[in-house]
Write an enzyme that holds these catalytic residues in place. Sequence first.
Site, PDB file in Angstrom:
ATOM      1  N   GLY A 144       0.833  -1.116  -0.124  1.00  0.00           N
ATOM      2  CA  GLY A 144       0.010   0.044   0.069  1.00  0.00           C
ATOM      3  C   GLY A 144       0.786   1.175   0.116  1.00  0.00           C
ATOM      4  CB  ALA A 145       4.446   2.094  -0.527  1.00  0.00           C
ATOM      5  CB  SER A 146       0.126   3.310  -4.589  1.00  0.00           C
ATOM      6  OG  SER A 146      -1.096   3.709  -3.613  1.00  0.00           O
TER       7      SER A 146
ATOM      8  CB  ILE B 163       0.918   5.498   6.765  1.00  0.00           C
ATOM      9  CG1 ILE B 163       0.032   6.820   7.366  1.00  0.00           C
ATOM     10  CG2 ILE B 163       1.662   4.621   7.767  1.00  0.00           C
ATOM     11  CD1 ILE B 163      -1.231   6.069   8.264  1.00  0.00           C
ATOM     12  N   GLY B 164       2.429   4.312   4.045  1.00  0.00           N
ATOM     13  CA  GLY B 164       3.006   3.505   3.314  1.00  0.00           C
ATOM     14  C   GLY B 164       4.534   4.096   2.934  1.00  0.00           C
TER      15      GLY B 164
ATOM     16  CB  SER C 176      -8.498   1.460  12.277  1.00  0.00           C
ATOM     17  OG  SER C 176      -8.894   2.799  12.114  1.00  0.00           O
TER      18      SER C 176
ATOM     19  CE1 TYR D 182      -9.703   0.391   6.760  1.00  0.00           C
ATOM     20  CE2 TYR D 182     -10.361   1.483   8.917  1.00  0.00           C
ATOM     21  CZ  TYR D 182      -9.218   1.154   7.804  1.00  0.00           C
ATOM     22  OH  TYR D 182      -8.118   1.544   8.215  1.00  0.00           O
TER      23      TYR D 182
END
Length: 281
Positions: free
Chosen positions: A28-30, A35-36, A178, A192
Amino acid sequence: MPHLPPPSPAQLRRDPLPLRGRTALVTGASRRAGIGYAVARRLAAYGAGVYLHHHVPHDDAMPWGADRPDDVVEGVREALGDPDATVCAGPGDLAEPSAPAELIGTAADALGGRLDILVANHALSGGDGPLDAVDAAMLDAHWAVDTRSVILLVQAYARLRARSAPRTPGGRVVLMTSGQDIAGGMPDEIAYGLQKGALASATRSLATGLADLAITVNCVNPGPVDTDYLTGEAYAQVEARFPAGRWGMPDDPARLIAWLATDEAAWITGQVIDSEGGFRR
């Protein structure tokens, strides 16, 4: 039973590159606002080789949009503390059952056959609601991305470590949860919150199960973080609930996650850690 000796003066001195020679996959580092991305920059600055996972179609469908993967990689490369460290990236739709194991193999190959650190940062945005609005499709979609894929990633990572580096120190898994278990919960994001709660609940079991492989497993709740998803009055209302008078920024949880990846955190496992800056719920 013999006692371990106290650390020597040399061991007490902080290594500026505590992750030199180690490798990490950050999912999830896009987006450079995410945060990623912040986690990947910290790991790279500590000397780790880093593989960035992205799923551009997901972010393209969101109001904030996606960054070019090359731009994300270049931003992480700028943070390199070790000129010999590697930064690379690749796509993956982790909703597909086979994708997690494939991603672990691809990342390990790109990083020289070794994978020390797994940061499971990805999550599904949107397609959720309060109890009266959720349906089976929403629940299934969040389960597939937010929980099932994470457990399959950890499974594939553990199998890789068992084959290539059994009992080698430095194995690290960091999950992301979360605020679903804190006062007020997440009543407007039932799907979620449910799936993120499952990860928090699984943390201690995973930590116990992977201890024999010298892998620690921890879970981080970053609290509200400014990743460009909220503006205007709603943004100001959240900001006012932080004692410091500001939102959490991506680098706030990233510092904690990077520290958990170092040897200084080797005795911490099975924990769910809140990094919320005193946020008042």
